[in-house]
Scaffold this motif. Structure first.
Motif, PDB file in Angstrom:
ATOM      1  N   ASP A  38       0.825  -1.221   0.000  1.00  0.00           N
ATOM      2  CA  ASP A  38       0.000   0.000   0.000  1.00  0.00           C
ATOM      3  C   ASP A  38       0.852   1.261   0.000  1.00  0.00           C
ATOM      4  N   ALA A  39       1.909   1.218   0.801  1.00  0.00           N
ATOM      5  CA  ALA A  39       2.774   2.401   0.926  1.00  0.00           C
ATOM      6  C   ALA A  39       3.476   2.677  -0.395  1.00  0.00           C
ATOM      7  N   LYS A  90       0.952   2.864   5.104  1.00  0.00           N
ATOM      8  CA  LYS A  90      -0.092   3.842   4.840  1.00  0.00           C
ATOM      9  C   LYS A  90      -0.836   4.091   6.154  1.00  0.00           C
ATOM     10  N   ALA A  91      -0.983   5.344   6.535  1.00  0.00           N
ATOM     11  CA  ALA A  91      -1.687   5.637   7.796  1.00  0.00           C
ATOM     12  C   ALA A  91      -3.119   5.146   7.685  1.00  0.00           C
ATOM     13  N   TYR A 137       4.544   7.487   7.525  1.00  0.00           N
ATOM     14  CA  TYR A 137       3.326   7.403   6.718  1.00  0.00           C
ATOM     15  C   TYR A 137       3.551   7.853   5.281  1.00  0.00           C
ATOM     16  N   ALA A 138       3.209   6.930   4.377  1.00  0.00           N
ATOM     17  CA  ALA A 138       3.432   7.177   2.948  1.00  0.00           C
ATOM     18  C   ALA A 138       2.340   8.047   2.344  1.00  0.00           C
ATOM     19  N   ASN A 139       1.191   8.121   3.027  1.00  0.00           N
ATOM     20  CA  ASN A 139       0.095   8.950   2.494  1.00  0.00           C
ATOM     21  C   ASN A 139       0.069  10.322   3.186  1.00  0.00           C
ATOM     22  N   MET A 143      -2.860  13.284   4.235  1.00  0.00           N
ATOM     23  CA  MET A 143      -3.101  13.662   5.637  1.00  0.00           C
ATOM     24  C   MET A 143      -3.000  15.178   5.799  1.00  0.00           C
ATOM     25  N   LEU A 144      -2.067  15.775   5.080  1.00  0.00           N
ATOM     26  CA  LEU A 144      -1.919  17.232   5.167  1.00  0.00           C
ATOM     27  C   LEU A 144      -3.138  17.932   4.588  1.00  0.00           C
TER      28      LEU A 144
END
Ligand code: SF4
Length: 368
Positions: A38-39, A90-91, A137-139, A143-144
């Motif tokens: 996923d990441a 991935k978070a 976290y890759a995503n 998140m931002l």
């Protein structure tokens, strides 16, 4: 008087105080870096992959989105394995439901969880699930973007990204902090806050922050930092990093709003001398006009964090003697052990007086 009641297991002071040690901590190079599938689907995860590859670190891609192989034969080995592992994941959806984090900031947003340092009082003990691996976290860009939903129009909404990691300790591997600084640099009503015990700040000096980031450095009295803050930069190196972050751009600095987090404050036998020395050194490092704040955090622990810390650091000299402490309950009924009220008052008075005397224009954010 606190000085007449030395805690039997408190870190012993080093007297006379040796010359300041400028120890720029070695970059953390994990022995194992794992990515979940996923990441790797995330463009930011790919960027982390490229960074890690360029450092020649051994990379594994997991077959599924679970990280395995973190458990050793006993707690010590599990700790060692985990602290040498960077997992890029991935978070989960829960990471998009931000939690308030008073008094430090309005909201916390974690760019990673887990930390490469070895502080014997670590704030993460008891709050991390499972072995203390660093999960980045890759995503992060997603998140931002999500933080925009939490901005409150008409005020500067603050977001803290360092509750669960040391953001500069992993920055060379992830680039996550620079990504956050750039994002908040584009927001007019949101501010990023981070804190670190590392000193590799050069890569951040040119990042366009537009005054929307407060860069804080965590500091402590020399004997406490030397004895209890394994794997971090020396106090002197952190002071120099603070100076670089705060210096105006035209003087080669980052031009950041900065902050000092004095934590965890401990009444070691000669605490007045040791903390006076630290405050004097902060004043020397910041001998120019800058936007500065301070936060004071006294040492505390819970039964749960003590248990975990004693597994991680069985030979610690950290004072976690319940009998010498006062109990404090949070609103959910949880119990923590803080210093006795008389000790707290003496410490607080000292820090407020000494801070305001040296830095009359630098607000004290809180004492806890
Ligand atoms: S720097 Fe913070 S998170 Fe990292 S080990 Fe020390 S206390 Fe724990």
């Amino acid at each position: 008087m606190i000085v007449e009641q030395p805690h039997t297991t408190a870190p012993k002071s080093v007297n006379p105080t040796p010359e300041p040690l400028v120890r720029s901590v070695r970059l953390w190079l994990p022995k194992r870096v794992v990515f979940t599938p996923d990441a790797l689907d995330e463009p930011f995860g790919q960027q982390i992959y490229e960074r890690v590859s360029s450092l020649d670190l051994p990379i594994e891609v997991m077959k599924n989105n679970r990280i395995t192989g973190l458990r050793g034969a006993d707690d010590r080995e599990t700790y060692r394995i985990a602290k040498n592992t960077l997992a890029v994941v991935k978070a989960p959806p829960s990471a998009f439901r931000l939690q308030p984090i008073p008094p430090s900031a309005d909201w916390q947003m974690n760019l990673a969880e887990g930390c490469p340092a070895h502080c014997q009082y670590c704030y993460l003990a008891g709050s991390l699930q499972g072995p203390p691996v660093v999960r980045a976290y890759a995503n992060l860009p997603e998140m931002l973007t999500n933080t925009i939903n939490y901005e409150q129009p008409g005020k500067q909404t603050t977001f803290e990204v360092s509750c669960y990691t040391d953001v500069i300790g992993i920055e060379h591997l992830t680039g996550s902090l620079a990504e956050c600084i750039r994002h908040f640099g584009t927001r007019e009503e949101a501010q990023l806050r981070f804190v670190t015990k590392y000193d590799q700040v050069d890569s951040l000096l040119q990042v366009p922050h537009n005054g929307q980031t407060r860069a804080r450095v965590s500091l402590n009295a020399e004997p406490i930092a030397r004895r209890l803050e394994g794997g971090t930069a020396s106090v002197e190196a952190r002071l120099q990093a603070l100076r670089k972050l705060a210096l105006p751009k035209e003087r080669g600095g980052g031009g950041y709003a900065v902050g000092v987090v004095l934590a965890p404050i401990m009444p070691i036998p000669d605490w007045r001398e040791q903390y006076t020395d630290l405050l004097d050194r902060i004043a020397e490092a910041l001998d120019f006009a800058c936007d500065l704040t301070v936060e004071f955090i006294s040492h505390r622990f819970t039964a749960g964090s003590k248990d975990v810390l004693l597994q991680w650091y069985p030979n610690t000299s950290l004072d976690m003697e319940e009998a010498s402490r006062a109990e404090k309950r949070n609103k959910f009924g949880g119990k923590k052990y803080v210093y006795q009220p008389t000790d707290m008052q003496a410490l607080k008075r000292f820090f407020y007086d000494e801070w305001q005397r040296r830095f009359p224009n630098a607000p004290i954010m809180y004492w806890t």
